[in-house]
Design an enzyme around this catalytic site. Structure first.
Site, PDB file in Angstrom:
ATOM      1  N   LYS A  16      48.878  37.639  45.668  1.00  0.00           N
ATOM      2  CA  LYS A  16      47.855  37.333  46.685  1.00  0.00           C
ATOM      3  C   LYS A  16      46.647  36.624  46.063  1.00  0.00           C
ATOM      4  CE  LYS A  16      47.109  41.589  48.112  1.00  0.00           C
ATOM      5  NZ  LYS A  16      47.985  42.385  47.216  1.00  0.00           N
ATOM      6  N   ARG A  91      44.182  47.111  54.919  1.00  0.00           N
ATOM      7  CA  ARG A  91      45.236  47.865  54.239  1.00  0.00           C
ATOM      8  C   ARG A  91      45.684  49.062  55.061  1.00  0.00           C
ATOM      9  NH1 ARG A  91      43.517  46.112  48.699  1.00  0.00           N
ATOM     10  NH2 ARG A  91      44.908  46.994  47.151  1.00  0.00           N
ATOM     11  N   ARG A 130      49.311  41.838  33.383  1.00  0.00           N
ATOM     12  CA  ARG A 130      48.302  40.951  33.959  1.00  0.00           C
ATOM     13  C   ARG A 130      47.021  40.913  33.116  1.00  0.00           C
ATOM     14  NH1 ARG A 130      47.058  41.568  40.301  1.00  0.00           N
ATOM     15  NH2 ARG A 130      46.152  43.579  39.753  1.00  0.00           N
ATOM     16  N   ARG A 164      42.915  44.705  33.935  1.00  0.00           N
ATOM     17  CA  ARG A 164      42.206  45.577  34.878  1.00  0.00           C
ATOM     18  C   ARG A 164      42.444  47.030  34.499  1.00  0.00           C
ATOM     19  NH1 ARG A 164      43.326  43.596  40.955  1.00  0.00           N
ATOM     20  NH2 ARG A 164      43.505  45.848  41.222  1.00  0.00           N
ATOM     21  N   ARG A 175      49.625  52.916  42.774  1.00  0.00           N
ATOM     22  CA  ARG A 175      49.184  51.895  43.740  1.00  0.00           C
ATOM     23  C   ARG A 175      50.358  51.377  44.575  1.00  0.00           C
ATOM     24  NH1 ARG A 175      46.899  48.000  39.743  1.00  0.00           N
ATOM     25  NH2 ARG A 175      46.504  46.599  41.478  1.00  0.00           N
TER      26      ARG A 175
END
Ligand code: AMP
Length: 218
Positions: A16, A91, A130, A164, A175
């Site tokens: 996203k 969400r 990431r 992160r 998550r």
């Protein structure tokens, strides 16, 4: 005035953020990422940041009331009249309903909903590798999309890319679970309103951008 607006939906790691940046540059519209907004508050150690820090680190969702207020305030800025890409919001169904109310008050049309579909295995690989540049926000992946020089941003030459704090394996699994339990029901909600289009999020990144651009401008 032309108005290009969409909710970019998908599990954490579905792309996203990467796609939203590209679409916003192309259509010259704001990127509204609630995750980025909350992380900026945490970084600034504002009252809101201090309030949400532990929730972000746990991989759970912050309360609907809190995030709805953040989004309501963001929609007070004039730039949303040209359109926007919502990334990470709504969400929950309660958030989707709050968004409808906000748009209604501003007399803005309902956005398209584009869903990036990616399998669990790829999501876990993508999230746990990431990296991003703390200076300009450019996104990388340790193996799938590394910078040209190790640990140096291709875009702004900043040294020291960061992961992160919620991208460690245990929080990633949490998550993904939160997404399945709390956010996946929204897919059905938007489907019933005929607002939803599914896009293969495992295709080539440029192909996905082309597909999203065409969906957004049709
Ligand atoms: P993201 O960058 O979208 O993955 O969001 C990072 C974290 O911010 C999430 O795991 C949540 O703790 C929080 N967050 C972001 N957007 C929302 C939202 N719409 N509702 C609740 N929590 C959110």
């Amino acid at each position: 005035m032309e108005h290009y607006a969409c909710i970019l939906m998908g599990a954490p790691g579905s792309g996203k953020g990467t796609q939203a940046k590209r679409l916003c540059e192309h259509f010259k519209i704001p990127h509204i990422s609630t995750g980025d907004m909350l992380r900026a508050e945490v970084k600034a150690q504002s009252d809101l940041g201090l309030q949400v820090q532990a929730v972000l680190d746990s991989g759970k969702l912050v309360s609907d009331d809190l995030i709805n207020a953040v989004v309501q305030s963001r929609f007070g800025q004039d730039d949303v009249k040209r359109g926007y890409i919502l990334d990470g919001f709504p969400r929950t169904i309660a958030q989707a309903e709050a968004l409808t109310q906000i748009l209604d008050q501003l007399r803005l049309p309902l956005p398209k909903v584009l869903l990036l579909e990616v399998g669990d295995e790829s999501l876990i690989t993508r999230l746990t590798g990431r990296l991003s540049c703390p200076n300009c926000g450019e996104l990388y992946h340790k193996t799938l999309n590394p910078p040209r020089q190790p640990d140096v941003c291709d875009k702004c030459a900043h040294e020291g890319l960061v992961a992160r704090s919620d991208d460690d394996r245990a929080t990633v699994l949490k998550r993904l679970n939160v997404f399945k339990e709390e956010t996946a029901p929204l897919v059905k909600y938007f489907e019933e309103k005929a607002q939803l289009t599914c896009v293969n999020g495992e295709a080539d990144v440029d192909e996905i951008t082309a597909e999203l651009k065409s969906r957004l401008s049709s």
